[in-house]
Design a protein around this motif. Structure first.
Motif, PDB file in Angstrom:
ATOM      1  N   ASP A 107      18.535   7.990  54.786  1.00 40.13           N
ATOM      2  CA  ASP A 107      17.296   8.733  55.041  1.00 40.13           C
ATOM      3  C   ASP A 107      16.108   8.097  54.333  1.00 40.13           C
ATOM      4  O   ASP A 107      15.019   7.969  54.901  1.00 40.13           O
ATOM      5  CB  ASP A 107      17.439  10.190  54.570  1.00 40.13           C
ATOM      6  N   PHE A 108      16.319   7.699  53.084  1.00 39.44           N
ATOM      7  CA  PHE A 108      15.236   7.100  52.288  1.00 39.44           C
ATOM      8  C   PHE A 108      14.781   5.786  52.938  1.00 39.44           C
ATOM      9  O   PHE A 108      13.593   5.573  53.178  1.00 39.44           O
ATOM     10  CB  PHE A 108      15.736   6.874  50.854  1.00 39.44           C
ATOM     11  N   ASP A 109      15.737   4.941  53.256  1.00 38.25           N
ATOM     12  CA  ASP A 109      15.385   3.646  53.864  1.00 38.25           C
ATOM     13  C   ASP A 109      14.666   3.818  55.193  1.00 38.25           C
ATOM     14  O   ASP A 109      13.684   3.138  55.474  1.00 38.25           O
ATOM     15  CB  ASP A 109      16.639   2.785  54.077  1.00 38.25           C
ATOM     16  N   ALA A 110      15.171   4.756  56.005  1.00 38.42           N
ATOM     17  CA  ALA A 110      14.561   4.954  57.328  1.00 38.42           C
ATOM     18  C   ALA A 110      13.130   5.463  57.194  1.00 38.42           C
ATOM     19  O   ALA A 110      12.229   4.998  57.894  1.00 38.42           O
ATOM     20  CB  ALA A 110      15.404   5.923  58.157  1.00 38.42           C
ATOM     21  N   LEU A 111      12.916   6.405  56.282  1.00 34.17           N
ATOM     22  CA  LEU A 111      11.556   6.933  56.101  1.00 34.17           C
ATOM     23  C   LEU A 111      10.618   5.880  55.503  1.00 34.17           C
ATOM     24  O   LEU A 111       9.461   5.771  55.906  1.00 34.17           O
ATOM     25  CB  LEU A 111      11.571   8.193  55.225  1.00 34.17           C
ATOM     26  N   LEU A 112      11.113   5.111  54.549  1.00 31.43           N
ATOM     27  CA  LEU A 112      10.254   4.054  53.984  1.00 31.43           C
ATOM     28  C   LEU A 112       9.866   3.059  55.074  1.00 31.43           C
ATOM     29  O   LEU A 112       8.733   2.578  55.125  1.00 31.43           O
ATOM     30  CB  LEU A 112      10.966   3.328  52.834  1.00 31.43           C
ATOM     31  N   ARG A 113      10.784   2.790  55.963  1.00 34.24           N
ATOM     32  CA  ARG A 113      10.493   1.818  57.031  1.00 34.24           C
ATOM     33  C   ARG A 113       9.564   2.406  58.086  1.00 34.24           C
ATOM     34  O   ARG A 113       8.506   1.851  58.383  1.00 34.24           O
ATOM     35  CB  ARG A 113      11.817   1.368  57.661  1.00 34.24           C
ATOM     36  N   ASP A 114       9.968   3.552  58.642  1.00 32.21           N
ATOM     37  CA  ASP A 114       9.289   4.045  59.851  1.00 32.21           C
ATOM     38  C   ASP A 114       8.114   4.972  59.561  1.00 32.21           C
ATOM     39  O   ASP A 114       7.231   5.130  60.394  1.00 32.21           O
ATOM     40  CB  ASP A 114      10.289   4.788  60.744  1.00 32.21           C
ATOM     41  N   TYR A 115       8.116   5.594  58.410  1.00 30.03           N
ATOM     42  CA  TYR A 115       7.057   6.562  58.096  1.00 30.03           C
ATOM     43  C   TYR A 115       6.021   5.945  57.152  1.00 30.03           C
ATOM     44  O   TYR A 115       4.815   6.101  57.360  1.00 30.03           O
ATOM     45  CB  TYR A 115       7.698   7.808  57.462  1.00 30.03           C
ATOM     46  N   VAL A 116       6.511   5.228  56.137  1.00 28.77           N
ATOM     47  CA  VAL A 116       5.596   4.618  55.161  1.00 28.77           C
ATOM     48  C   VAL A 116       5.091   3.260  55.657  1.00 28.77           C
ATOM     49  O   VAL A 116       3.971   2.861  55.360  1.00 28.77           O
ATOM     50  CB  VAL A 116       6.311   4.449  53.792  1.00 28.77           C
ATOM     51  N   GLY A 117       5.945   2.552  56.403  1.00 33.62           N
ATOM     52  CA  GLY A 117       5.558   1.235  56.902  1.00 33.62           C
ATOM     53  C   GLY A 117       6.053   0.080  56.049  1.00 33.62           C
ATOM     54  O   GLY A 117       5.466  -0.994  56.036  1.00 33.62           O
ATOM     55  N   ARG A 118       7.147   0.285  55.322  1.00 36.29           N
ATOM     56  CA  ARG A 118       7.685  -0.777  54.477  1.00 36.29           C
ATOM     57  C   ARG A 118       8.546  -1.733  55.301  1.00 36.29           C
ATOM     58  O   ARG A 118       9.040  -1.336  56.347  1.00 36.29           O
ATOM     59  CB  ARG A 118       8.535  -0.171  53.348  1.00 36.29           C
ATOM     60  N   PRO A 119       8.810  -2.944  54.815  1.00 37.29           N
ATOM     61  CA  PRO A 119       8.316  -3.479  53.546  1.00 37.29           C
ATOM     62  C   PRO A 119       6.814  -3.729  53.586  1.00 37.29           C
ATOM     63  O   PRO A 119       6.270  -4.110  54.620  1.00 37.29           O
ATOM     64  CB  PRO A 119       9.080  -4.797  53.395  1.00 37.29           C
ATOM     65  N   SER A 120       6.164  -3.513  52.451  1.00 41.16           N
ATOM     66  CA  SER A 120       4.739  -3.833  52.367  1.00 41.16           C
ATOM     67  C   SER A 120       4.626  -5.356  52.235  1.00 41.16           C
ATOM     68  O   SER A 120       5.473  -5.987  51.598  1.00 41.16           O
ATOM     69  CB  SER A 120       4.106  -3.128  51.169  1.00 41.16           C
ATOM     70  N   PRO A 121       3.608  -5.952  52.875  1.00 45.77           N
ATOM     71  CA  PRO A 121       3.517  -7.419  52.860  1.00 45.77           C
ATOM     72  C   PRO A 121       3.318  -7.998  51.461  1.00 45.77           C
ATOM     73  O   PRO A 121       2.774  -7.329  50.577  1.00 45.77           O
ATOM     74  CB  PRO A 121       2.277  -7.696  53.719  1.00 45.77           C
ATOM     75  N   LEU A 122       3.781  -9.237  51.292  1.00 45.03           N
ATOM     76  CA  LEU A 122       3.451 -10.024  50.102  1.00 45.03           C
ATOM     77  C   LEU A 122       2.497 -11.100  50.593  1.00 45.03           C
ATOM     78  O   LEU A 122       2.879 -11.998  51.333  1.00 45.03           O
ATOM     79  CB  LEU A 122       4.710 -10.639  49.493  1.00 45.03           C
ATOM     80  N   TYR A 123       1.243 -10.982  50.200  1.00 47.29           N
ATOM     81  CA  TYR A 123       0.185 -11.799  50.781  1.00 47.29           C
ATOM     82  C   TYR A 123      -0.329 -12.823  49.779  1.00 47.29           C
ATOM     83  O   TYR A 123      -0.718 -12.471  48.659  1.00 47.29           O
ATOM     84  CB  TYR A 123      -0.971 -10.876  51.213  1.00 47.29           C
ATOM     85  N   LEU A 124      -0.279 -14.095  50.169  1.00 45.99           N
ATOM     86  CA  LEU A 124      -0.791 -15.162  49.305  1.00 45.99           C
ATOM     87  C   LEU A 124      -2.313 -15.218  49.439  1.00 45.99           C
ATOM     88  O   LEU A 124      -2.834 -15.538  50.501  1.00 45.99           O
ATOM     89  CB  LEU A 124      -0.176 -16.506  49.707  1.00 45.99           C
ATOM     90  N   SER A 125      -3.005 -14.883  48.371  1.00 45.51           N
ATOM     91  CA  SER A 125      -4.467 -14.912  48.403  1.00 45.51           C
ATOM     92  C   SER A 125      -4.960 -16.320  48.081  1.00 45.51           C
ATOM     93  O   SER A 125      -4.817 -16.794  46.957  1.00 45.51           O
ATOM     94  CB  SER A 125      -5.037 -13.915  47.378  1.00 45.51           C
TER      95      SER A 125
END
Ligand SMILES: *Cc1c(COP(=O)(O)O)cnc(C)c1O
Length: 401
Positions: free
Chosen positions: A51-69
């Protein structure tokens, strides 16, 4: 260092060295014990994980990007990556914790949720998951904060939460927390108290750190893809109570190749009397259920902290971070309001990302250390700046580049 010192592992009573523990009134003993005895079992269960993984993925939008600035990398002569918690649903890392805790509350048969909030960010993240799970939600908020943070109050109400303005003390976060604890004492059986950071009585600091540790698990995978190794040379995060920082460093505490840089709120300057630099200024004491460093006067009374950033002005600090600073595993810098504002404007102009004021403290810390060429730096951008626009506009003349 012994193994123990390098991990976030706590002893049975929830101590990190001399910090932590569970200082609670008798009436809460049973519900804190129930939580302590069930949280690890629940978190390790199939059902919770799914449940936690599914909600983090589909509801929160994870994984959050790792962006090289590119811009920050050029400026600091290192490879600076931003861990984009600002892109999460509700705009910050706080939702990782509230989703996890409401799932735990459900497993424990709780039917009602309470929370404290300062600026309203944790209140919104809690009201959000309560709407999602259809659980009644009461949020305690200092009256001063209710007046300052109308948008967040309206958001919480729109999602069905009851916001209770607290009129005791200075009418801010500390007083809201006291009131939430009082509520919990009156409803210990049916109510779960969702604490918003790595603070409070054991097991909360450990529970919140574990729920936020998804941040560092993702960094490992993402760095492996981008850099061919799963660790950076530096991790950088801001600390209010310490939850985004704990999540950022969780998987790396055993790796002494990784240096940890934490930014706390220096306000108008550590020596100015208007500051929230708890690690620099605090003395050990007990507040809201745990022993940690606290801003206090000679009589041990808690002094009101100040920071331009509402999310960082808590008079305490997570016991984890008090400990990591004490054993020098983490380097802690106090960043002033002006330094944070300048760093926020700079990121906005150079990268087109308006950061939360809290996260801007972490950005400003980059200027205070020197990196070897090519070192890999991961900085957690804990939230987005939409909530801080009014503050940014006020300083436009001073900081617009
Ligand atoms: C609440 C908040 C913080 C501070 O809380 P921590 O528990 O120290 O992470 C930092 N950044 C943002 C965007 C926040 O909303």
């Amino acid at each position: 260092m012994t193994d123990d010192m390098q991990t976030l592992s706590i002893d049975e009573r929830g101590y990190y060295g001399e910090f932590g523990g569970a200082y609670i009134p008798e009436i809460l003993h049973k519900c804190v014990t129930d939580l302590r005895e069930s949280y690890l079992r629940i978190m390790e269960s199939e059902r919770f994980r799914a449940d936690f993984d599914a909600l983090l993925r589909d509801y929160v939008g994870r994984p959050s990007p790792l962006y090289l600035s590119r811009q920050l990398s050029e400026r600091f002569g290192a490879k600076v990556y931003l861990k984009r918690e600002d892109l999460n649903h509700t705009g910050a890392h706080k939702i990782n914790n509230t989703i996890g805790q409401i799932l735990i509350a459900r497993e424990m048969g709780k039917t009602r949720i309470i929370a404290e909030t300062g600026a309203g960010q944790h209140g919104v993240a809690t009201a959000t998951v309560c709407a999602l799970m259809q659980m009644p939600c009461t949020v305690y908020m200092g009256k001063t904060d209710v007046e300052r943070q109308q948008v967040n109050v309206k958001k919480m109400q729109m999602m069905g939460a009851t916001v209770v303005p607290v009129t005791s003390g200075n009418m801010t976060l500390k007083d809201a927390t006291n009131e939430a604890i009082r509520d919990w004492c009156s409803h210990p059986v049916d109510t779960h108290y969702i604490i918003g950071s790595t603070i409070g009585p054991h097991p909360y600091p450990d529970l919140v750190a574990r729920l936020q540790s998804v941040i560092s698990r993702e960094i490992k995978v993402q760095l492996t893809e981008k850099e061919g190794r799963d660790y950076p040379d530096w991790l950088v995060a801001c600390v209010g109570g310490g939850s985004n920082a704990a999540g950022t460093i969780y998987e790396y505490l055993n790796n002494d190749k990784v240096r940890i840089l934490l930014a706390e709120a220096g306000g108008k300057g550590v020596e100015s009397g208007e500051s929230a630099a708890t690690i620099h200024l605090g003395k050990a004491g007990v507040l809201h259920g745990c022993r940690t460093l606290l801003m206090q006067n000679e009589d041990g009374q808690i002094t009101e902290p100040y920071s331009i950033s509402a999310g960082l002005d808590y008079p305490g600090i997570g016991p984890i971070h008090a400990y990591l600073a004490q054993i020098k595993r983490a380097q802690v810098l106090a960043i002033t309001d002006d330094e944070a504002l300048r760093a926020a404007y700079e990121l906005t102009r150079r990268e087109g990302i308006i950061p939360a004021l809290e996260s801007a403290h972490a950005l400003a810390a980059l200027e205070k250390v020197s990196f070897a060429p090519g070192e890999v730096v991961v900085l957690t951008l804990s939230g987005r700046g939409d909530k801080d626009l009014e503050t940014y506009f006020r300083y436009e003349d001073q900081f617009a580049l």
